[in-house]
Structure formats: structure tokens, C-alpha cells
Scaffold this active site. Sequence first.
Site, PDB file in Angstrom:
ATOM      1  N   GLY A 101      88.159 -12.926  -6.203  1.00 15.23           N
ATOM      2  CA  GLY A 101      89.228 -11.990  -6.513  1.00 15.23           C
ATOM      3  C   GLY A 101      89.288 -11.584  -7.968  1.00 15.23           C
ATOM      4  N   ASN A 102      88.141 -11.512  -8.639  1.00 15.61           N
ATOM      5  CA  ASN A 102      88.143 -11.162 -10.060  1.00 15.61           C
ATOM      6  C   ASN A 102      86.734 -10.743 -10.459  1.00 15.61           C
ATOM      7  OD1 ASN A 102      89.045 -10.774 -12.636  1.00 15.61           O
ATOM      8  ND2 ASN A 102      89.717 -12.876 -12.979  1.00 15.61           N
ATOM      9  N   HIS A 123      81.400  -7.912  -9.923  1.00 16.22           N
ATOM     10  CA  HIS A 123      82.753  -8.118  -9.396  1.00 16.22           C
ATOM     11  C   HIS A 123      82.634  -8.889  -8.087  1.00 16.22           C
ATOM     12  CE1 HIS A 123      87.054  -7.181  -8.778  1.00 16.22           C
ATOM     13  NE2 HIS A 123      86.716  -7.214  -7.499  1.00 16.22           N
ATOM     14  N   CYS A 124      83.235 -10.069  -8.049  1.00 14.41           N
ATOM     15  CA  CYS A 124      83.109 -10.943  -6.888  1.00 14.41           C
ATOM     16  C   CYS A 124      84.407 -10.910  -6.080  1.00 14.41           C
ATOM     17  CB  CYS A 124      82.797 -12.376  -7.326  1.00 14.41           C
ATOM     18  SG  CYS A 124      82.565 -13.513  -5.939  1.00 14.41           S
ATOM     19  N   PRO A 125      84.406 -10.350  -4.880  1.00 11.73           N
ATOM     20  CA  PRO A 125      85.640 -10.352  -4.075  1.00 11.73           C
ATOM     21  C   PRO A 125      86.023 -11.731  -3.567  1.00 11.73           C
ATOM     22  CG  PRO A 125      83.811  -9.438  -2.812  1.00 11.73           C
ATOM     23  CD  PRO A 125      83.303  -9.642  -4.206  1.00 11.73           C
TER      24      PRO A 125
END
Length: 404
Positions: A168-169, A163-165
Site C-alpha cells: 500500500g505504498n 509502487h507496491c500495492p
Amino acid sequence: MITRKVRKWEKLPGKNTFCCDGRVMMARQKGVFYLTLFLIIGTCSLFFAFECPYLAVHLSPAIPVFAVLLFLFVMAMLLRTSFSDPGVLPRALPEEATFIEMEIEAANGNVPAGQRPPPRIRNVQINNQIVKLKYCYTCKIFRPPRASHCSICDNCVDRFDHHCPWVGNCVGKRNYRYFYLFTLSLSLLTIYIFTFDIVHVVMRSVDNGFLNTLKETPGTYPLLFLSDFLEYLSFTVLEVLVCFFTLWSVVGLTGFHTYLISLNQTTNEDIKGSWSGKNRVQNPYSHKNIVKNCCEVLCGPTYPSVLDRRGLMQEDSPVSAASAAPSSSSSNSSSSNPVPQTTKTTAPLIPNEHTPDDAKPSIAASAEKSPSPREEHHPPAPKVPPLASPETDAETSIAKDKTH
């Protein structure tokens, strides 16, 4: 109960947000994604405003053109990664979950009280190697190979990478290639801007010197509280600093994912040590060839989404008591007090000059048909004999004498 049609994305579980009628799908935590947009757009805007005019005149007009194309490609890959479905798996329906529970209980048998039930695992064979499928207690399904449950989005994602902040997804089966192209193109853009910022400063410093160049560079503002070396703050220096500190992280991230793609491995598998642990299990998804692994990840088919976010479904919504009470009272009143029927006459009751002669009713007919109001409401008064008078009394007495 009122049945209405709604889009399926409105009823999907999980912690995702949807926009544009379900076409855009993102995580709820989007603050870092907005920071990513600000850094990319802000740095490129400063480069286009202050460095590109000088470089286009004194070096080559192709420099700003290539920078614009690279910037557009970076933004396209970022938005494609952020706004797409990463490969979320739908949760089991209540009937399916009940059936799976029955299968698990039948396979495990009766577990004595006080003993821990065996783990819910299924074994499948992939390329002559046993792979375990784990059961997800949230989604009520046996996850496919390489799938994992994201605790931030609260969904099972097929071929889950991480999960890559910053985007944002989640990064999974359906958007991993766009994520890699985003990191690769962003690395090239950062190196490009950093290099030509240095070239711009060096070309201006040849004649005037470095400090004079900082003072004369467009977008320079005085800072009186600093030393003589940093007496002026230039946007060029600001761009160099941003690119310098961004360069190591972005280029390092791109190199790490290039290594994973060459092995056909995900970040989640690398962190857990799925194929390099104590058992030394071989990676069943690797082709033992770097070119084939890269082609499978980057040039493979685009998988469709299994969510059907914009599909229609029927929802039964109960009728509130407040809205049901007036309708029931109105129906009761209408049934107890029937509305009298009225008939419309073809001709007006009172003829006028616009009424044709055939349609004008005669006065006699109207008098016969429509009684007067007095006759309708008041009965005829009884006949009262006339009052007695002296003359009538004399006549009645004479008549009585004759008879006698």
C-alpha cells in the site's frame, strides 16, 4: 481574513492519505494491503492454533517460539514499509517554478512557431559519467538522479523502485531496505510454516495413515459432496495450499531484489534498461563489488524526510458573508443606540436589618434625593379659584356699595 495554523500534511498535494496527525503516510488504494494482512495473520493464526501445540509436545517447544518471533518481525517490517515516507520530493513553490521557467526559456531561446521545444533536460556528472536530470511538469522541478514520478501517488519519489500495492505504498529511498527485509522474512516464514505443516501430517500419518490423519486432525470438518480422498477439509491442508502457492511468488520476488541489490540497481532502472540498453552505459552507482553494493543499500544511513509533514504553516481563510453580516449589524446598532451608563450605589435604597447604621440613609435625605414618581412625571396642577356661593356674592355686593 482569519489566519490559523495548520499542519503541512493537510496541504500537501498528491494522492496520499495521512493518519495519526501526519505520522502515517500511505497511498489511497489500500485494498490489497488489507488482503496482505489477512493472509499473513490468518495463516499464522491457524498454524499457532492447530499445529504448534502438537509440535511443541512431540518435537520441540522452540518451534512455536521461533515462529512467533519470525511473525512479529514480518509484521514490523510490513508496517514500517507501509506507514513511512518512501522519499517523496516536495513540489516547487510558485516563485521557484516561475524562476525555473525563466531559466529554461533563457537557455532555449525563442522557439519558432510550429516547432517543438527542446526537451527539458539537465546534465550532471556522477563518477565520471553524464547522467540526465529530467524535468517533471507536475512537480515543476528537475528530478534528482534515480528519482521518478509515481502516477498512482502523484508524487516524485527519490530513488524510486516501484509502487507496491501489496504494502500500500511506494518503495523508494527511505523504505527500500525495510521492503526487502519484509520479503526476505516473509519467505522464511512461508517456508517455515509449509515445512512444519508437512512434518505435522507425516508424524500423525505414521501410525494412523494419511486419510485417518486428515479426519483426526484438529480443525477438520466433513465435506460430504467431495470424493473419499477429500471427504474431510482440514485447516492443515488449507495452510499447505496457501503456503505452496505463496511460496513461489514471495521467494521469487526476494531472489529478484537480491539480484538488484547486488548490482545496486532499482526495479525501475531494470525495466527501462537504463544501464543495459543499446548504449551499454555503465551503472555509475555500482561499486563493482557485491558486498559493497549490499552494504550501501542495506546498511547505509537512514535519510530524513524532506517533507516536514508535521510542521506548522499559516493559512488565511476568508470570513463568510453570513458571519460577517450579523457582526456588522450589531456594530451599527451599538454605535447608533449607545448604552446608558449606570452607577452602582454602595448602600441599598431600602435599609434592612443587615445594613450597618452608617450606611443607612436618612428618610429626609432620601426624600430630598429621590423625588416621588408623581413629581417626576406630572407637573404641579394650577390653582383653580373656588366656585361662587350665595354668601360670597352678598359680601362682594356690600363692599361695592361702600366704595361708591
